[in-house]
Design an enzyme around this catalytic site. Structure first.
Site, PDB file in Angstrom:
ATOM      1  N   HIS A 294     -34.075  17.550 -97.065  1.00 16.67           N
ATOM      2  CA  HIS A 294     -32.975  17.799 -98.006  1.00 16.67           C
ATOM      3  C   HIS A 294     -31.606  17.554 -97.393  1.00 16.67           C
ATOM      4  O   HIS A 294     -30.703  17.081 -98.079  1.00 16.67           O
ATOM      5  CB  HIS A 294     -33.027  19.250 -98.509  1.00 16.67           C
ATOM      6  CG  HIS A 294     -34.119  19.493 -99.509  1.00 16.67           C
ATOM      7  ND1 HIS A 294     -34.260  20.672-100.187  1.00 16.67           N
ATOM      8  CD2 HIS A 294     -35.135  18.694 -99.945  1.00 16.67           C
ATOM      9  CE1 HIS A 294     -35.309  20.608-101.006  1.00 16.67           C
ATOM     10  NE2 HIS A 294     -35.860  19.410-100.865  1.00 16.67           N
TER      11      HIS A 294
ATOM     12  N   ARG B 178     -30.909  12.882-105.117  1.00 15.93           N
ATOM     13  CA  ARG B 178     -29.899  13.911-105.391  1.00 15.93           C
ATOM     14  C   ARG B 178     -29.386  14.551-104.103  1.00 15.93           C
ATOM     15  O   ARG B 178     -28.259  15.055-104.057  1.00 15.93           O
ATOM     16  CB  ARG B 178     -30.465  14.976-106.332  1.00 15.93           C
ATOM     17  CG  ARG B 178     -31.508  15.889-105.717  1.00 15.93           C
ATOM     18  CD  ARG B 178     -32.090  16.851-106.763  1.00 15.93           C
ATOM     19  NE  ARG B 178     -32.915  17.893-106.172  1.00 15.93           N
ATOM     20  CZ  ARG B 178     -34.183  17.709-105.788  1.00 15.93           C
ATOM     21  NH1 ARG B 178     -34.757  16.539-105.895  1.00 15.93           N
ATOM     22  NH2 ARG B 178     -34.874  18.721-105.269  1.00 15.93           N
ATOM     23  N   HIS B 179     -30.203  14.498-103.074  1.00 12.68           N
ATOM     24  CA  HIS B 179     -29.774  15.097-101.809  1.00 12.68           C
ATOM     25  C   HIS B 179     -28.688  14.257-101.141  1.00 12.68           C
ATOM     26  O   HIS B 179     -27.829  14.791-100.428  1.00 12.68           O
ATOM     27  CB  HIS B 179     -30.971  15.276-100.877  1.00 12.68           C
ATOM     28  CG  HIS B 179     -32.045  16.129-101.474  1.00 12.68           C
ATOM     29  ND1 HIS B 179     -31.836  17.455-101.784  1.00 12.68           N
ATOM     30  CD2 HIS B 179     -33.306  15.840-101.864  1.00 12.68           C
ATOM     31  CE1 HIS B 179     -32.938  17.953-102.321  1.00 12.68           C
ATOM     32  NE2 HIS B 179     -33.840  16.992-102.392  1.00 12.68           N
TER      33      HIS B 179
ATOM     34  N   ARG C 164     -34.137  32.216 -76.683  1.00 11.77           N
ATOM     35  CA  ARG C 164     -34.360  33.663 -76.688  1.00 11.77           C
ATOM     36  C   ARG C 164     -34.920  34.134 -78.026  1.00 11.77           C
ATOM     37  O   ARG C 164     -35.111  35.330 -78.233  1.00 11.77           O
ATOM     38  CB  ARG C 164     -33.046  34.396 -76.389  1.00 11.77           C
ATOM     39  CG  ARG C 164     -32.586  34.230 -74.952  1.00 11.77           C
ATOM     40  CD  ARG C 164     -31.192  34.784 -74.757  1.00 11.77           C
ATOM     41  NE  ARG C 164     -30.833  34.849 -73.342  1.00 11.77           N
ATOM     42  CZ  ARG C 164     -29.597  34.993 -72.879  1.00 11.77           C
ATOM     43  NH1 ARG C 164     -28.595  35.076 -73.733  1.00 11.77           N
ATOM     44  NH2 ARG C 164     -29.364  35.039 -71.587  1.00 11.77           N
TER      45      ARG C 164
ATOM     46  N   THR D 181     -29.558  31.421 -78.759  1.00  7.92           N
ATOM     47  CA  THR D 181     -29.913  31.587 -80.170  1.00  7.92           C
ATOM     48  C   THR D 181     -29.980  30.269 -80.927  1.00  7.92           C
ATOM     49  O   THR D 181     -30.483  30.238 -82.059  1.00  7.92           O
ATOM     50  CB  THR D 181     -28.852  32.449 -80.876  1.00  7.92           C
ATOM     51  OG1 THR D 181     -27.583  31.785 -80.730  1.00  7.92           O
ATOM     52  CG2 THR D 181     -28.774  33.849 -80.282  1.00  7.92           C
ATOM     53  N   GLY D 182     -29.400  29.237 -80.375  1.00  3.65           N
ATOM     54  CA  GLY D 182     -29.240  27.955 -81.089  1.00  3.65           C
ATOM     55  C   GLY D 182     -27.943  27.911 -81.882  1.00  3.65           C
ATOM     56  O   GLY D 182     -27.544  26.849 -82.374  1.00  3.65           O
TER      57      GLY D 182
ATOM     58  N   ASP E  67     -27.881  24.935 -72.768  1.00  6.50           N
ATOM     59  CA  ASP E  67     -27.065  25.652 -71.791  1.00  6.50           C
ATOM     60  C   ASP E  67     -27.991  26.286 -70.745  1.00  6.50           C
ATOM     61  O   ASP E  67     -29.200  26.014 -70.705  1.00  6.50           O
ATOM     62  CB  ASP E  67     -26.116  26.652 -72.465  1.00  6.50           C
ATOM     63  CG  ASP E  67     -26.810  27.886 -73.019  1.00  6.50           C
ATOM     64  OD1 ASP E  67     -28.057  27.982 -72.908  1.00  6.50           O
ATOM     65  OD2 ASP E  67     -26.108  28.762 -73.555  1.00  6.50           O
ATOM     66  N   HIS E  68     -27.409  27.126 -69.900  1.00  4.37           N
ATOM     67  CA  HIS E  68     -28.135  27.644 -68.733  1.00  4.37           C
ATOM     68  C   HIS E  68     -29.312  28.557 -69.074  1.00  4.37           C
ATOM     69  O   HIS E  68     -30.201  28.726 -68.250  1.00  4.37           O
ATOM     70  CB  HIS E  68     -27.160  28.387 -67.807  1.00  4.37           C
ATOM     71  CG  HIS E  68     -26.367  29.450 -68.515  1.00  4.37           C
ATOM     72  ND1 HIS E  68     -25.340  29.149 -69.381  1.00  4.37           N
ATOM     73  CD2 HIS E  68     -26.457  30.801 -68.502  1.00  4.37           C
ATOM     74  CE1 HIS E  68     -24.823  30.259 -69.858  1.00  4.37           C
ATOM     75  NE2 HIS E  68     -25.483  31.283 -69.344  1.00  4.37           N
TER      76      HIS E  68
ATOM     77  N   ARG F  19     -25.242  15.294-102.100  1.00  2.33           N
ATOM     78  CA  ARG F  19     -24.735  16.491-101.397  1.00  2.33           C
ATOM     79  C   ARG F  19     -24.327  16.157 -99.961  1.00  2.33           C
ATOM     80  O   ARG F  19     -23.366  16.731 -99.435  1.00  2.33           O
ATOM     81  CB  ARG F  19     -25.793  17.585-101.439  1.00  2.33           C
ATOM     82  CG  ARG F  19     -26.031  18.047-102.879  1.00  2.33           C
ATOM     83  CD  ARG F  19     -27.394  18.616-103.116  1.00  2.33           C
ATOM     84  NE  ARG F  19     -27.586  18.874-104.555  1.00  2.33           N
ATOM     85  CZ  ARG F  19     -28.756  19.123-105.113  1.00  2.33           C
ATOM     86  NH1 ARG F  19     -29.846  19.175-104.367  1.00  2.33           N
ATOM     87  NH2 ARG F  19     -28.851  19.326-106.403  1.00  2.33           N
TER      88      ARG F  19
ATOM     89  N   CYS G   5     -29.857  26.715 -77.001  1.00  2.00           N
ATOM     90  CA  CYS G   5     -29.141  27.725 -76.212  1.00  2.00           C
ATOM     91  C   CYS G   5     -29.891  29.036 -76.408  1.00  2.00           C
ATOM     92  O   CYS G   5     -31.090  29.011 -76.703  1.00  2.00           O
ATOM     93  CB  CYS G   5     -27.656  27.801 -76.571  1.00  2.00           C
ATOM     94  SG  CYS G   5     -27.262  28.359 -78.234  1.00  2.00           S
TER      95      CYS G   5
ATOM     96  N   GLY H  38     -24.529  28.957 -81.007  1.00  2.00           N
ATOM     97  CA  GLY H  38     -23.302  28.453 -80.372  1.00  2.00           C
ATOM     98  C   GLY H  38     -23.333  26.948 -80.181  1.00  2.00           C
ATOM     99  O   GLY H  38     -22.369  26.232 -80.511  1.00  2.00           O
TER     100      GLY H  38
HETATM  101  C1  RB5 Z   1     -25.299  32.565 -73.393  1.00  2.00           C
HETATM  102  O1  RB5 Z   1     -25.337  33.845 -72.856  1.00  2.00           O
HETATM  103  C2  RB5 Z   1     -25.479  32.634 -74.891  1.00  2.00           C
HETATM  104  O2  RB5 Z   1     -24.350  33.179 -75.481  1.00  2.00           O
HETATM  105  C3  RB5 Z   1     -25.769  31.257 -75.465  1.00  2.00           C
HETATM  106  O3  RB5 Z   1     -26.920  30.742 -74.878  1.00  2.00           O
HETATM  107  C4  RB5 Z   1     -25.999  31.173 -76.950  1.00  2.00           C
HETATM  108  O4  RB5 Z   1     -26.957  32.091 -77.376  1.00  2.00           O
HETATM  109  C5  RB5 Z   1     -24.800  31.195 -77.795  1.00  2.00           C
HETATM  110  O5  RB5 Z   1     -24.857  31.009 -79.021  1.00  2.00           O
END
Ligand code: RB5
Length: 149
Positions: free
Chosen positions: A97, A131-132, A108, A66-67, A7-8, A135, A64, A69
């Protein structure tokens, strides 16, 4: 071929990861976004997930803030196992696994050098099966609404 999307907030990191992958001799298809204009992470999570399940690309990388969303979006697509990883151990084990087919991380959360190491750990790892696989089959059964107990 590796699909990549972001994303941006993660465009700069995505571009650096693309260069890193190309320097390793890997082919990359960039599914956007391409600018810092505000957008919505589900768009890119879905694009990359579709590229992976269709077979157009072998695996995918999503970034993104945090990764979280963007991986949640990808994991809505049947057949996708997207793993959010902030360390090399988790990245490696998510393949060994869990046979993750998409790696996600947060621009971020991790710096670019760690992000490259996380990517390398994931790319170098191989699914162990055995075994993996049982799952992984259970995960697929959940997608199909089947009873797994
Ligand atoms: C965008 O502001 C932020 O919410 C997105 O990049 C991400 O962290 C969402 O999980």
């Amino acid at each position: 071929m590796i699909a990549i999307g972001c994303d941006h907030v993660a465009v700069d990191m995505k571009n650096e990861i693309i260069e890193h992958l190309k320097a390793k001799g890997l082919e990359v298809k960039d599914f956007g976004t391409y600018s810092t204009e505000r957008t919505h992470y589900p768009i890119y999570g879905l694009r990359v997930a579709n590229a992976v399940v269709s077979g157009e690309c072998e695996k995918g990388i999503l970034i993104c803030g945090t990764g979280v969303g963007i991986s949640l979006a990808a994991n809505k697509v049947k057949g996708i196992r997207a793993a959010v990883c902030s360390d090399c151990y988790t990245a490696k084990l998510s393949k060994v696994h869990n046979n993750s087919n998409i790696l996600a991380f947060g621009a971020r959360v991790v710096g670019i050098d760690l992000a490259k190491m996380i990517v390398d750990s994931w790319l170098d790892a191989e699914f162990e099966g055995g075994r993996h696989q049982i799952r992984i089959d259970m995960l697929a059964a959940i997608e199909n609404g089947e009873d797994i107990e």
